[in-house]
Design an enzyme around this catalytic site. Structure first.
Site, short mmCIF file in Angstrom:
data_model
loop_
_atom_site.label_atom_id
_atom_site.label_comp_id
_atom_site.label_asym_id
_atom_site.label_seq_id
_atom_site.Cartn_x
_atom_site.Cartn_y
_atom_site.Cartn_z
N GLY A 87 0.79 -1.22 0.00
CA GLY A 87 0.00 0.00 0.00
C GLY A 87 0.83 1.27 0.00
O GLY A 87 0.30 2.35 -0.22
N THR A 88 2.13 1.14 0.25
CA THR A 88 3.02 2.31 0.23
C THR A 88 3.09 2.86 -1.19
O THR A 88 3.20 2.10 -2.16
CB THR A 88 4.43 1.91 0.69
OG1 THR A 88 4.34 1.21 1.93
CG2 THR A 88 5.31 3.14 0.86
N THR A 89 3.04 4.18 -1.32
CA THR A 89 3.17 4.80 -2.64
C THR A 89 4.54 5.48 -2.75
O THR A 89 5.34 5.43 -1.83
CB THR A 89 2.05 5.83 -2.86
OG1 THR A 89 2.10 6.82 -1.83
CG2 THR A 89 0.68 5.16 -2.85
N ALA A 113 -2.51 2.55 -6.58
CA ALA A 113 -2.27 3.93 -6.15
C ALA A 113 -3.13 4.27 -4.93
O ALA A 113 -2.75 5.10 -4.10
CB ALA A 113 -2.57 4.90 -7.29
N ASN A 114 -4.25 3.60 -4.81
CA ASN A 114 -5.17 3.83 -3.69
C ASN A 114 -6.04 2.58 -3.53
O ASN A 114 -6.51 2.03 -4.53
CB ASN A 114 -6.03 5.06 -3.98
CG ASN A 114 -6.81 5.52 -2.77
OD1 ASN A 114 -7.57 4.77 -2.17
ND2 ASN A 114 -6.62 6.79 -2.40
N PHE A 115 -6.24 2.14 -2.32
CA PHE A 115 -7.00 0.90 -2.09
C PHE A 115 -8.47 1.13 -1.76
O PHE A 115 -9.20 0.19 -1.51
CB PHE A 115 -6.33 0.09 -0.97
CG PHE A 115 -5.14 -0.69 -1.46
CD1 PHE A 115 -5.27 -1.98 -1.93
CD2 PHE A 115 -3.89 -0.09 -1.50
CE1 PHE A 115 -4.18 -2.67 -2.41
CE2 PHE A 115 -2.80 -0.77 -1.98
CZ PHE A 115 -2.94 -2.07 -2.44
N HIS A 147 -3.68 16.30 1.34
CA HIS A 147 -3.55 15.24 2.33
C HIS A 147 -3.01 15.82 3.64
O HIS A 147 -2.54 16.95 3.68
CB HIS A 147 -2.60 14.15 1.83
CG HIS A 147 -3.23 13.17 0.91
ND1 HIS A 147 -3.31 13.37 -0.45
CD2 HIS A 147 -3.84 11.97 1.14
CE1 HIS A 147 -3.93 12.34 -1.01
NE2 HIS A 147 -4.26 11.48 -0.07
N HIS A 148 -3.01 15.00 4.66
CA HIS A 148 -2.49 15.36 5.97
C HIS A 148 -0.98 15.67 5.91
O HIS A 148 -0.29 15.25 4.98
CB HIS A 148 -2.74 14.23 6.96
CG HIS A 148 -2.23 12.89 6.48
ND1 HIS A 148 -0.95 12.45 6.70
CD2 HIS A 148 -2.86 11.92 5.75
CE1 HIS A 148 -0.79 11.26 6.16
NE2 HIS A 148 -1.93 10.91 5.57
N LYS A 151 1.99 12.94 5.48
CA LYS A 151 2.20 12.15 4.26
C LYS A 151 3.56 12.48 3.67
O LYS A 151 3.92 13.65 3.50
CB LYS A 151 1.08 12.44 3.25
CG LYS A 151 1.15 11.53 2.02
CD LYS A 151 -0.14 11.58 1.23
CE LYS A 151 -0.07 10.72 -0.02
NZ LYS A 151 0.22 9.30 0.28
N GLY A 157 0.24 9.07 -4.88
CA GLY A 157 0.12 8.08 -5.93
C GLY A 157 -1.26 8.12 -6.57
O GLY A 157 -1.41 7.90 -7.78
#
Length: 259
Positions: A87-89, A113-115, A147-148, A151, A157
């Site tokens: 899950g790491t981009t 890129a995103n789950f 994003h936060h 990140k 991604g």
């Protein structure tokens, strides 16, 4: 399924909860810093990560760590020949290398890129909208994401995948620009801009801007639970596909291969 979690930060904890809700057992949690991880390993020690996973008796692995660590983890974990979901981009430029390594060692790895299921539906909507709007030259297109502030990569991604879908729909856009412009953008350039602030789980926008109006498409994540649920579902599908023979080891899979 017995699952090993590599990366036990906020996402790792959420994935653990999701896995348990789905009836799986988390047999080991591995991290370089988290005090509550079952196994703490030195930074950039992929061999230690692989030993921890192997000794746990896991049937599958979910990796959610940091862009600086992900390639070392993948190289160490793939030879275990367990279903691996990453899950790491921030490693798009290494995908051909990972695919070649999977083929060499007979491993099976899946990434996206995103789950989030919603985000993956958003990709399809964006691609179709881009195709429709490409017929009208008075409309330009750009994307933005937020994003936060924890990140590590920018743009995300997900943002890069959205940009790819825009370009699939609109062949006139051939170049992604993620930096600030210091001159007028060329018609072929697609601007992908980013903001990092506070605790934003993730917001992605696509703008189609014309002389008379603007059309905006937006996906807003309310929490990271969707990412966690999607990662667990991906490992379930990767494992089931390998067992049934629908999927064959020795390659890098993506979302469309499994869903």
């Amino acid at each position: 399924m017995k699952i090993a979690l590599v990366g036990y930060g906020k996402m790792g904890h959420m994935i653990e909860q999701s896995a348990r809700r789905a009836g799986h057992e988390v047999v080991v949690t591995v991290d370089v810093a988290a005090d509550d991880a079952a196994v703490k390993v030195p930074a950039n020690d992929g061999a230690a990560v692989a030993r921890a996973v192997k000794s746990s008796g896991a049937d599958g692995i979910i990796e959610f760590t940091h862009p600086a660590a992900v390639m070392g983890n993948i190289k160490a974990l793939l030879p275990l020949a367990l279903p691996l979901v990453v899950g790491t981009t921030g490693w798009n430029d290494k995908k051909s290398e990972v695919d070649a390594l999977a083929k060499e060692v007979g491993g099976a790895v899946m990434t996206a890129a995103n789950f989030s299921i919603g985000v993956n539906m958003f990709y399809k909507i964006v691609e179709e909208a881009s195709k429709i709007m490409a017929e009208y030259s008075m409309y330009d297109v750009a994307t933005w994401e937020a994003h936060h502030n924890q990140k590590a990569d920018s743009p995300s991604g997900t943002a890069l995948e959205i940009a790819r879908r825009v370009m699939l729909g609109n062949p006139a856009k051939t170049e992604i620009v993620t930096d600030a412009f210091h001159d007028r953008p060329k018609p072929c350039q697609l601007h992908v801009s980013s903001t990092r602030c506070g605790n934003i789980p993730g917001t992605h926008k696509v703008f189609f801007d014309g002389t008379a109006d603007t059309i905006e498409l937006t996906h807003t994540a309310r929490s990271r639970e969707g990412f966690a649920d999607g990662a667990v579902a991906a490992l379930e599908r990767l494992s089931a596909g390998l067992k049934s023979g629908r999927l064959v080891k020795g390659r890098l899979f993506d979302w469309d291969d499994l869903f």
